[in-house]
Design an enzyme around this catalytic site. Structure first.
Site, PDB file in Angstrom:
ATOM      1  N   ASP A 299      16.827  27.233 -36.577  1.00  0.00           N
ATOM      2  CA  ASP A 299      15.985  28.106 -37.394  1.00  0.00           C
ATOM      3  C   ASP A 299      15.198  27.183 -38.338  1.00  0.00           C
ATOM      4  OD1 ASP A 299      14.967  30.425 -38.626  1.00  0.00           O
ATOM      5  OD2 ASP A 299      16.489  30.307 -40.188  1.00  0.00           O
TER       6      ASP A 299
ATOM      7  N   GLU B 228      12.967  29.637 -33.288  1.00  0.00           N
ATOM      8  CA  GLU B 228      12.289  30.906 -33.564  1.00  0.00           C
ATOM      9  C   GLU B 228      10.785  30.788 -33.364  1.00  0.00           C
ATOM     10  OE1 GLU B 228      13.459  32.936 -37.143  1.00  0.00           O
ATOM     11  OE2 GLU B 228      11.894  34.444 -36.899  1.00  0.00           O
TER      12      GLU B 228
ATOM     13  N   ASP C 182      20.441  31.150 -42.709  1.00  0.00           N
ATOM     14  CA  ASP C 182      19.749  30.235 -41.794  1.00  0.00           C
ATOM     15  C   ASP C 182      20.681  29.793 -40.659  1.00  0.00           C
ATOM     16  OD1 ASP C 182      17.351  29.284 -43.921  1.00  0.00           O
ATOM     17  OD2 ASP C 182      19.281  29.761 -44.805  1.00  0.00           O
TER      18      ASP C 182
END
Lengths: 167, 167
Positions: B7, B67, B140
């Protein structure tokens, strides 16, 4: 003062290096780094990093002027511009070269005297400042030169202000 | 299949590595890479690049799931996330490790069965999938594990579809 302006982009990354000595400016180099959309993102960023490293190594600028991105364009462009600007910051750090960011409005103000100037006005002024017969194309090169001239204008102003303070 | 979910972020970059063998999943590593806001941007990106390289070298994932950023957050965050994601793509390319992007909705769909699931529902499911006693924090890390589980779900589905086609 020797400044390298960089207009970051993944497909087209413009650059323009301008030297100023005793108030006289000279465009030392100007051009475009491109990466092919047919390559993967990682390879494109690696190519860009290698080319920006080469540029810094060859030109040895005192400072790099880069556009401060304010995301108003479409998301996909914004993302790739962010990634390309990160690569420029990375390369500059490797060479210990300071980076200064200027917004598009600051460049317009410094180059055309008006922060909301039209793109075409700015490009015409860059043609004059760079002592060229034609407007640099593609616009990424003109934008990079604009960043370099913007920094020189700010630097000259700050140097003048400092001189006035010390007298 | 061994996947490293990342992430991306400049201040906090979450990671979570998950191995799947015969349908059984195991979280091999999960944590956070941080860079100090007191450092310059170039140095922060260089630190992140070095840490992500170290992670790939240590774990040797078969694939990295990251992502896919859709810029809806504020401009400053969007910019630094773009720069951090570029660094992950760069590091992955250096090691010849493929990168697959998943949107937040795809992760939600794969993990919680619903593309518009609440963040808290997704985090609870990640806790179950990762066989943890508590929800991974900061979020996260949970998001990175979510990306890894999302890829495993997609990979399993594709492998099953392929098997069905060949029988």
């Amino acid at each position: 003062m020797f400044v390298l302006g960089i207009d970051p982009g993944l497909s087209r990354c413009g650059y323009g290096a301008v030297r100023q000595i005793s108030g006289e400016t000279e465009v030392v180099a100007a051009g475009l780094i491109t990466t092919s959309p047919s390559l993967g993102l990682g390879e494109r960023l690696a190519t860009l990093l290698s080319d920006v490293r080469g540029l810094i190594e060859e030109l040895c600028p005192e400072v790099i002027a880069i556009e401060r991105i304010l995301f108003r364009t479409n998301a996909k462009t914004a993302m790739s511009v962010g990634q390309a600007s990160g690569v420029v910051h990375l390369a500059a750090f490797e060479f210990g070269c300071p980076v200064i960011e200027y917004s598009a409005s600051e460049v317009k103000l410094a180059v055309a005297g008006y922060g909301s100037a039209e793109k075409i006005q700015v490009q015409r002024m860059i043609k004059v400042l760079a002592k060229l017969d034609h407007t640099p194309k593609p616009p990424d090169i003109a934008d990079a030169l604009g960043l370099a001239f913007c920094h020189l204008a700010n630097y000259s102003y700050l140097a003048l202000a400092q001189r006035n303070r010390s007298t």
